[in-house]
Design a protein around this motif. Structure first.
Motif, PDB file in Angstrom:
ATOM      1  N   SER A   1      52.256  67.118  45.626  1.00 18.77           N
ATOM      2  CA  SER A   1      50.794  67.147  45.576  1.00 18.77           C
ATOM      3  C   SER A   1      50.222  65.755  45.833  1.00 18.77           C
ATOM      4  O   SER A   1      49.264  65.594  46.603  1.00 18.77           O
ATOM      5  CB  SER A   1      50.340  67.676  44.220  1.00 18.77           C
ATOM      6  N   HIS A   2      50.828  64.738  45.192  1.00 17.04           N
ATOM      7  CA  HIS A   2      50.372  63.359  45.409  1.00 17.04           C
ATOM      8  C   HIS A   2      50.575  62.945  46.869  1.00 17.04           C
ATOM      9  O   HIS A   2      49.719  62.279  47.459  1.00 17.04           O
ATOM     10  CB  HIS A   2      51.143  62.389  44.494  1.00 17.04           C
ATOM     11  N   LEU A   3      51.715  63.359  47.442  1.00 19.99           N
ATOM     12  CA  LEU A   3      52.013  62.992  48.817  1.00 19.99           C
ATOM     13  C   LEU A   3      51.004  63.609  49.779  1.00 19.99           C
ATOM     14  O   LEU A   3      50.527  62.947  50.703  1.00 19.99           O
ATOM     15  CB  LEU A   3      53.431  63.447  49.178  1.00 19.99           C
ATOM     16  N   LYS A   4      50.668  64.888  49.568  1.00 21.84           N
ATOM     17  CA  LYS A   4      49.682  65.538  50.428  1.00 21.84           C
ATOM     18  C   LYS A   4      48.333  64.848  50.340  1.00 21.84           C
ATOM     19  O   LYS A   4      47.646  64.651  51.348  1.00 21.84           O
ATOM     20  CB  LYS A   4      49.548  67.012  50.044  1.00 21.84           C
TER      21      LYS A   4
ATOM     22  N   GLU B   1      48.610  61.586  52.212  1.00 26.97           N
ATOM     23  CA  GLU B   1      48.601  61.820  53.658  1.00 26.97           C
ATOM     24  C   GLU B   1      47.200  62.147  54.153  1.00 26.97           C
ATOM     25  O   GLU B   1      46.808  61.739  55.256  1.00 26.97           O
ATOM     26  CB  GLU B   1      49.569  62.963  53.995  1.00 26.97           C
ATOM     27  N   LYS B   2      46.457  62.896  53.353  1.00 24.89           N
ATOM     28  CA  LYS B   2      45.080  63.233  53.731  1.00 24.89           C
ATOM     29  C   LYS B   2      44.220  61.977  53.814  1.00 24.89           C
ATOM     30  O   LYS B   2      43.437  61.796  54.760  1.00 24.89           O
ATOM     31  CB  LYS B   2      44.496  64.219  52.729  1.00 24.89           C
ATOM     32  N   ARG B   3      44.391  61.076  52.813  1.00 26.09           N
ATOM     33  CA  ARG B   3      43.606  59.845  52.818  1.00 26.09           C
ATOM     34  C   ARG B   3      44.001  58.955  54.003  1.00 26.09           C
ATOM     35  O   ARG B   3      43.147  58.351  54.659  1.00 26.09           O
ATOM     36  CB  ARG B   3      43.806  59.082  51.500  1.00 26.09           C
TER      37      ARG B   3
ATOM     38  N   PHE C   1      41.662  57.499  57.009  1.00 27.07           N
ATOM     39  CA  PHE C   1      41.582  56.087  57.394  1.00 27.07           C
ATOM     40  C   PHE C   1      41.914  55.911  58.874  1.00 27.07           C
ATOM     41  O   PHE C   1      41.262  55.132  59.591  1.00 27.07           O
ATOM     42  CB  PHE C   1      42.547  55.247  56.547  1.00 27.07           C
ATOM     43  N   GLU C   2      42.961  56.638  59.334  1.00 28.69           N
ATOM     44  CA  GLU C   2      43.365  56.507  60.737  1.00 28.69           C
ATOM     45  C   GLU C   2      42.277  57.032  61.667  1.00 28.69           C
ATOM     46  O   GLU C   2      42.014  56.450  62.734  1.00 28.69           O
ATOM     47  CB  GLU C   2      44.679  57.261  60.967  1.00 28.69           C
ATOM     48  N   ALA C   3      41.652  58.150  61.272  1.00 30.19           N
ATOM     49  CA  ALA C   3      40.572  58.692  62.105  1.00 30.19           C
ATOM     50  C   ALA C   3      39.410  57.704  62.168  1.00 30.19           C
ATOM     51  O   ALA C   3      38.800  57.506  63.234  1.00 30.19           O
ATOM     52  CB  ALA C   3      40.107  60.035  61.524  1.00 30.19           C
ATOM     53  N   LYS C   4      39.091  57.087  61.022  1.00 26.24           N
ATOM     54  CA  LYS C   4      38.009  56.101  60.986  1.00 26.24           C
ATOM     55  C   LYS C   4      38.363  54.889  61.857  1.00 26.24           C
ATOM     56  O   LYS C   4      37.508  54.365  62.587  1.00 26.24           O
ATOM     57  CB  LYS C   4      37.767  55.663  59.546  1.00 26.24           C
ATOM     58  N   GLU C   5      39.648  54.478  61.778  1.00 28.63           N
ATOM     59  CA  GLU C   5      40.086  53.327  62.572  1.00 28.63           C
ATOM     60  C   GLU C   5      40.012  53.631  64.058  1.00 28.63           C
ATOM     61  O   GLU C   5      39.595  52.795  64.858  1.00 28.63           O
ATOM     62  CB  GLU C   5      41.511  52.951  62.155  1.00 28.63           C
ATOM     63  N   ARG C   6      40.424  54.890  64.418  1.00 23.33           N
ATOM     64  CA  ARG C   6      40.362  55.265  65.827  1.00 23.33           C
ATOM     65  C   ARG C   6      38.920  55.295  66.326  1.00 23.33           C
ATOM     66  O   ARG C   6      38.616  54.827  67.427  1.00 23.33           O
ATOM     67  CB  ARG C   6      40.999  56.649  66.033  1.00 23.33           C
TER      68      ARG C   6
END
Length: 886
Positions: A745-748, A751-753, A757-762
């Motif tokens: 659950s923590h990993l998911k 990964e979502k966060r 962040f990656e989408a914002k960076e892109r």
């Protein structure tokens, strides 16, 4: 006269003529080159060739047969059926032509009141082989048949063989004249619709080989003794004696046809195409029921594929008759009721058989639904492209991959106002059939020439002493190298060795062959395999490790004791699992195949749903409780009838003689017919650990288990893993599952966060990338390498965003990156660029070629890749150059 009565009159007649009456062999042929018993003679081939001594010089039987090579003719003629029953009388070196002809004529023409079949001899004609003067003379001079009703025909009509190397011979066929309303006069040579063949008398005297076609083969010699093989088609005689038009209207088939009429609401006898469909349903339902009763289950290969085809053709025919609801429960019940008098096993196994049929119908209904969706999309694409015809390749894909029948494809296409390229479809089907025929021919070529075992088998059966002993002294009876009998085998050779006695178990009943050695004065043989090439004979495939071995040498067979013990554990565990399944799931969960080897067992059973974890654990628990209870394992050799009376279960795929071996574990708790090796008490099994449960077909499941030391080692390995996880996660064993779930659950969430962040960076990179656009010819071009990227999807998303930011001016975006060590390129074009001739698919193939790879896509966006990440800048530059010079 009912069908069963005709069969009984036949068998009673020949029993009075000193024939041994034997039961029908299974529809599943023992011959590796045949999927099914395709003719009444197939089970008799070992006797006809002299490989196995016949149990009696005279035999008569009623043999079940399946033949599907004329499946397209089913329902269209009076005599074509996929399942049929062949009455036969056999002579092995006893009576020959005159005896066979006399018996046939007597039974056919004796009145019904005197036990015969009551045919009027004025309605009967015969044919003989073109050079068979002897047979013609017997018909004319002994029987008194008028010469004008005896006709000579050639190989195509009056020479019989199985279509593969083996026995063959000229025949004489008896025909019934149905009368002038069925065709022209002139005998069988003129019209085989009016003149219907009812009995074939084959005079087996030749050995044939090098078969090139129905009439093209070589007669290579004579059989060791002259034999008689006759076959009277029960269905053909039945429809003549019952006064109906065809075999589909006889008492064993008509009830299914009538039930199909009731379900469809359409009359029989009104519309020709509907009548054909009704007859197809009647035939295929009976054939499917009989195949199911002999242990065949629907699948995508081999025998199971043939059964699946029959059942799906039935569903298709019912659909074309307007029946969209499930019909198998009603149709199969009607067939069972019509056939159960002749085959009581249908009543006994009805629950299992009906469940298998219903499961296959439901599976195909889902297939039809899926195929309909795919077909609708294909038709829609055809219309959008301005076409009026669905391609033959798409129709073939639907048929071959999804099981969607061609006539349904044509029906749906017609409703949509489109045609189907049927000639192209037929050509693809023809090519597929040719491949199948080539495969079948290959199987026939690979068929072992069992005649090599004839003399060895004539010396008697191999004595198996392995139930009680692991070694025995014996004598070498024969040696075979590369299919040829030899007197000796030398060091380094691989050979087959036949012994008078052996303790080495031959593979059968799901249990693999023993490991071991054969030793003697001056030689040692490593046993590679043990088989039964013909009934009663055990053959050892060996590697000559040292010395040389010769015929008549004394030898000792030595079984690998540890391997045998582990195999015995596995085989006995299979019986425990079978009993546990029936305790848990009920009596319909019956065996459909098995494999036992040292430390491992696999058990296939009839069931249509996955087992829940709780059910799987319960089955495992029942089996291990039986181990703890130290149940006694006993074996008895009894008659087959006695075993059936005791409730012994027969195992799938096994053939049984009059005397069988019955294995009890805990008395009646587990009672099966089995020739395998077993432990003395269930406690010797040690441990049964179920490690897998999976599907092996629409109505079959598979359980896999480790047994004994293998099971212990597997559990010990799992215990080590659990201990390591417990230490690493700092959680007690009973809290591991919750701890792992928490970490997942923590990993998911992480990964979502990270994705956010990656989408914002892109998104933040889009303005700078758009500003980097340069002019190349009449285009604004962004051609940039992004370096390391998470995935190709990241490159694609960024390329589309940059394209949007560049506005309406003709623009091309070419972005590259390295994902998991491999270069990727994505190219996107806007409307203006495409109007000027820039196509993303063509550009990406150009750049991917520089990378040592390929790619493709549509004109607006395309993706490619390669192997040379160092060439990424050059690949992007190639796009700019191409646009500059365009």
């Amino acid at each position: 006269m009912r069908t069963a009565e005709i069969a009984q009159r036949y068998l009673d007649f020949f029993e009075k003529k000193d024939h041994l009456i034997v039961p029908s062999a299974s529809l599943v042929s023992d011959d590796p080159s045949l999927l099914f018993t395709v003719a009444g003679m197939v089970p008799m081939i070992p006797y006809l060739t002299g490989v196995v001594p016949a149990p009696h010089p005279r035999i008569a039987d009623l043999q079940k047969c399946i033949r599907t090579n004329d499946i397209e003719e089913v329902g269209r003629t009076a005599r074509h059926g996929t399942f049929f029953q062949m009455l036969g009388n056999w002579s092995f070196g006893d009576y020959f032509k005159e005896g066979a002809i006399r018996y046939a004529w007597e039974l056919l023409t004796t009145s019904e009141s005197d036990g015969g079949l009551g045919f009027d001899e004025r309605d009967l004609w015969v044919t003989v082989y073109e050079t068979d003067d002897e047979a013609e003379a017997i018909w004319r001079d002994v029987i008194g048949l008028k010469p004008e009703r005896i006709q000579r025909l050639g190989r195509a009509d009056n020479y019989w063989n199985t279509g593969q190397p083996g026995p063959g011979g000229p025949d004489s066929e008896i025909f019934f004249d149905r009368g002038p309303s069925y065709g022209k006069d002139g005998g069988p040579a003129a019209d085989d619709t009016r003149f219907l063949e009812i009995w074939n008398l084959v005079f087996m005297q030749d050995l044939i080989d090098n078969i090139r076609g129905k009439t093209e083969f070589d007669i290579t010699g004579e059989l060791p003794m002259k034999n008689i093989d006759t076959g009277m088609g029960l269905e053909r005689v039945a429809f003549l004696k019952q006064g109906v038009e065809n075999m589909y209207e006889t008492d064993q088939v008509r009830p299914v046809l009538d039930r199909a009429v009731e379900l469809s609401g359409r009359p029989y006898g009104a519309v020709h195409e509907d009548d054909v469909r009704f007859r197809v349903v009647a035939d295929h339902v009976r054939s499917s029921l009989m195949l199911l009763s002999d242990g065949v289950r629907p699948s995508n290969e081999g025998r199971g594929y043939i059964l699946r085809r029959l059942m799906r053709r039935t569903v298709r025919a019912m659909r074309l008759l307007g029946v969209d609801e499930p019909a198998f429960p009603e149709l199969f019940l009607a067939s069972k009721e019509a056939m159960k008098t002749a085959y009581p096993v249908l009543e006994k196994e009805w629950a299992t058989l009906s469940a298998s049929a219903a499961a296959e119908e439901e599976t195909f209904r889902r297939t039809l639904a899926q195929g309909s969706t795919i077909l609708d999309l294909a038709l829609d694409e055809t219309r959008k492209a301005g076409g009026s015809t669905l391609s033959g390749s798409e129709a073939f894909l639907l048929h071959d991959t999804y099981g969607f029948p061609i006539d349904l494809t044509m029906e749906v296409a017609e409703e949509a106002g489109l045609d189907v390229d049927r000639p192209a479809f037929d050509e693809l089907m023809r090519a597929q059939r040719e491949r199948a025929k080539a495969d079948a021919r290959s199987r026939k070529r690979q068929r072992a020439d069992v005649s090599v075992y004839r003399d060895l088998r004539a010396a008697g059966e191999t004595v198996f002493a392995g139930y009680t002993d692991l070694r025995t002294d014996s004598r070498i009876l024969g040696i075979i190298v590369d299919g040829v009998p030899v007197q000796q085998a030398t060091e380094g050779q691989v050979a087959e060795v036949i012994l008078a006695e052996t303790t080495l178990y031959a593979e059968s009943g799901g249990q693999v062959a023993d490991k071991g050695t054969i030793v003697g004065a001056g030689f040692e043989l490593d046993v590679l395999d043990v088989q039964r090439p013909v009934p009663g004979l055990i053959s050892h495939t060996v590697h000559v490790d040292s010395g040389g071995v010769a015929v008549d040498d004394r030898a000792t067979t030595v079984v690998d004791a540890a391997n045998r013990h582990a195999a015995r554990q596995a085989h006995s565990a299979t019986h425990l699992i079978h009993a546990a399944l029936r305790d848990t799931l009920g009596k319909t969960a019956t065996q459909a195949g098995s494999l036992n080897r040292a430390g491992y067992m696999r058990f296939d059973f009839t069931w249509s749903q996955p087992l829940s974890p709780e059910t799987r654990s319960e089955i495992e628990d029942i089996a291990n409780r039986a181990v703890d209870d130290a149940l006694e394992v006993t074996t008895r050799v009894v008659s087959l009838d006695e075993a059936k009376e005791a409730g012994a279960m027969a195992l799938f795929g096994e053939k049984y003689g009059d005397v069988v071996r019955m294995v009890d574990i805990g008395g009646p708790w587990s009672r099966e017919l089995c020739g395998g090796t077993h432990v003395s008490t269930s406690s010797e099994i040690g441990l049964v650990s179920v490690v897998g449960e999976s599907s092996v077909g629409s109505s079959n499941r598979r359980i896999e288990a480790l047994v004994g030391q293998n099971a212990f080692r597997e559990l010990a390995a799992e215990r080590t893993i659990v201990s390591q996880l417990s230490a690493a996660l700092k959680a007690p064993r009973d809290q591991l599952a919750a701890r792992i779930e928490e970490l997942q659950s923590h990993l998911k969430a992480a990964e979502k966060r990270i994705a956010q962040f990656e989408a914002k960076e892109r998104a933040g990179r889009v303005p700078a990338l758009a500003d980097s656009a340069v002019h190349a010819g009449s285009y604004r071009v962004v051609a940039t390498s992004l370096g390391e990227v998470g995935s190709a999807d990241d490159v694609r998303t960024l390329a589309l965003s940059v394209r949007e930011r560049l506005g309406s001016e003709a623009a091309v975006v070419a972005l590259g990156g390295v994902a998991a060590g491999r270069p990727v390129v994505v190219i996107a074009t806007n409307d203006a660029a495409r109007a000027s001739g820039a196509k993303a698919g063509a550009l990406v193939r150009l750049s991917a070629g520089v990378l040592g790879g390929g790619g493709g896509g549509k004109d607006d966006v395309a993706q490619g890749g390669g192997t040379d990440a160092s060439a990424l800048e050059a690949a992007l530059e190639a796009v700019v150059t191409e646009l500059t010079t365009a």
